[in-house]
Enzyme design. Structure first.
Site, PDB file in Angstrom:
ATOM      1  N   HIS A 126       0.867  -1.397  -0.134  1.00  0.00           N
ATOM      2  CA  HIS A 126      -0.025   0.112  -0.075  1.00  0.00           C
ATOM      3  C   HIS A 126       0.864   1.392  -0.087  1.00  0.00           C
ATOM      4  O   HIS A 126       1.843   1.326   0.651  1.00  0.00           O
ATOM      5  CB  HIS A 126      -0.853   0.011   1.344  1.00  0.00           C
ATOM      6  N   GLY A 164       5.962  22.441  10.012  1.00  0.00           N
ATOM      7  CA  GLY A 164       7.314  22.065  10.031  1.00  0.00           C
ATOM      8  C   GLY A 164       8.020  22.058   8.981  1.00  0.00           C
ATOM      9  O   GLY A 164       7.726  22.988   8.126  1.00  0.00           O
ATOM     10  N   PRO A 165       9.498  21.659   9.176  1.00  0.00           N
ATOM     11  CA  PRO A 165      10.285  21.959   8.000  1.00  0.00           C
ATOM     12  C   PRO A 165      10.042  21.240   6.909  1.00  0.00           C
ATOM     13  O   PRO A 165       9.356  20.117   6.544  1.00  0.00           O
ATOM     14  CB  PRO A 165      11.591  21.353   8.831  1.00  0.00           C
ATOM     15  N   VAL A 176      13.091  16.008   5.843  1.00  0.00           N
ATOM     16  CA  VAL A 176      12.273  14.897   6.338  1.00  0.00           C
ATOM     17  C   VAL A 176      13.409  13.835   7.009  1.00  0.00           C
ATOM     18  O   VAL A 176      14.423  13.629   6.743  1.00  0.00           O
ATOM     19  CB  VAL A 176      11.722  14.071   5.195  1.00  0.00           C
ATOM     20  N   GLY A 232       9.321   9.759   8.058  1.00  0.00           N
ATOM     21  CA  GLY A 232       8.705  10.320   6.728  1.00  0.00           C
ATOM     22  C   GLY A 232       7.799  11.414   7.118  1.00  0.00           C
ATOM     23  O   GLY A 232       8.057  12.210   8.090  1.00  0.00           O
TER      24      GLY A 232
END
Length: 275
Positions: free
Chosen positions: A94, A178-179, A182, A187
Site C-alpha cells: 500500500h 514543520g520543516p 524529512v 517520513g
C-alpha cells in the site's frame, strides 16, 4: 452532554505485522478513559493498520471548541508509533509516505466539520512535518492531489511494493506545519478533516498489477453512503470481466457513523461501570 458532541479520528499507521509495535501503540491509546478505539482494521499485505478512535469535544462559554481528549491520545499513539517503527525498514503493498501516514478527523453526532478541522489543525501543530488537507487546509486542497504531487502512488520496490523512504529528504513543497527536511525513519504525515467517507474494497483476482491498477483508477473513490456498495461492486465486476478477471465480494473497512457512535457510548458505559 458529552456524548452528543463527538469527533472521530481515523489513524493510519504503516505497520500490521509487528505485534509488539501495535501493542505499544494501543497501550498509548489508553491515556484517557473517554477516548476509545472503537474499531481496528489490519491488512498484512498492505502492512498497514487503521485505528478508529472517538471522544467528545468541549467548548468555551461562547461555543468555540477548546478541548478534546482525542488530541493527546492521538499524539501519544503517534509518538509510540515513531518509537516502535522505522519507515526505512518498512515494506508493504500500500502506498505510504510516513510511519503515521494519515490522520483523518470526522464529525459525529452533533459535532460540525469546522470542529473536526479545528482539532486536525491543533494536532498538526504538534506533529511535523505535516500536510493539511480538505477542511483543515486553508483552501480545502484534496488529499489525493497532495499525494500525487509528492509521488505517493509510485511503487519503488518489486513493481508493486513501497519500501523505505523513497522521496528526496528535502520536500518539493513546503508542508503546512514543520520543516521541509524529512527524517527518513519517520517520513511525513497527512492530517485533514472531512465529512464521513465509506471505504468499500473489492478484491480483484489477478497478479497483473498493471491491469488491477488501471481498474482501480477508473473506480477508486470514497463514497458518502454505504448504499452505494452495489453500484461499486457491479462496476468493478464489469471492468474486471472485460479483462477476463474475476472478483470477490467487496467489504467495508469500517462501521457506519451511527454504529461507531453506538459502540463508543457502550464502551464508555462499560468502562464507567468498571470504575
Amino acid at each position: 452532554m458529552k456524548q452528543s458532541m463527538l469527533l472521530c479520528c481515523k489513524l493510519y499507521i504503516s505497520e500490521s505485522r509487528n505485534k509488539t509495535a501495535l501493542d505499544l501503540i494501543e497501550q498509548a491509546a489508553k491515556l484517557d478513559p473517554e477516548t476509545v478505539i472503537v474499531n481496528k482494521f489490519e491488512d498484512r499485505a498492505y502492512n498497514r493498520v487503521r485505528y478508529t478512535l472517538v471522544s467528545y469535544i468541549a467548548h468555551d462559554s461562547t461555543g468555540c471548541p477548546i478541548y478534546s481528549p482525542l488530541h493527546q491520545t492521538v499524539l501519544a499513539m503517534v509518538e509510540a508509533a515513531y518509537a516502535a517503527i522505522n519507515l526505512e525498514l518498512h515494506c508493504g503493498a500500500h502506498p505510504r509516505l510516513g510511519v503515521v501516514d494519515d490522520v483523518m478527523f470526522h464529525p459525529l453526532a452533533r459535532a460540525s466539520l469546522d470542529e473536526a478541522a479545528w482539532l486536525a489543525k491543533a494536532v498538526a501543530a504538534d506533529i511535523v512535518p505535516v500536510y493539511l488537507y480538505a477542511a483543515a487546509h486553508p483552501t480545502g486542497k484534496a488529499l489525493d492531489t497532495i499525494r500525487r504531487e509528492l509521488g505517493y502512488y509510485r511503487p519503488n520496490f518489486m513493481g508493486n511494493q513501497w519500501a523505505g523512504w523513497a522521496q528526496p529528504e528535502a520536500l518539493p513543497d513546503k508542508p503546512n506545519e514543520g520543516p521541509t527536511m524529512v527524517t527518513r525513519s519517520r517520513g511525513i504525515v497527512m492530517i485533514g478533516a472531512r465529512p464521513w467517507v465509506v471505504n468499500y474494497n473489492v478484491p480483484i483476482l489477478s497478479t497483473d498489477v498493471t491491469v488491477t491498477r488501471r481498474i482501480a483508477q477508473m473506480v477508486s473513490a470514497r463514497a458518502q453512503s454505504r448504499s452505494e456498495q452495489d453500484r461499486v461492486q457491479n462496476h468493478v465486476e464489469m471492468l474486471a470481466a472485460q479483462e477476463g478477471l474475476d472478483v470477490e465480494k467487496g467489504y467495508f473497512t469500517d462501521f457506519s457513523p451511527e454504529m461507531i457512535t453506538e459502540r463508543y457510548i457502550k464502551l464508555i458505559s462499560v468502562d464507567s461501570d468498571e470504575v
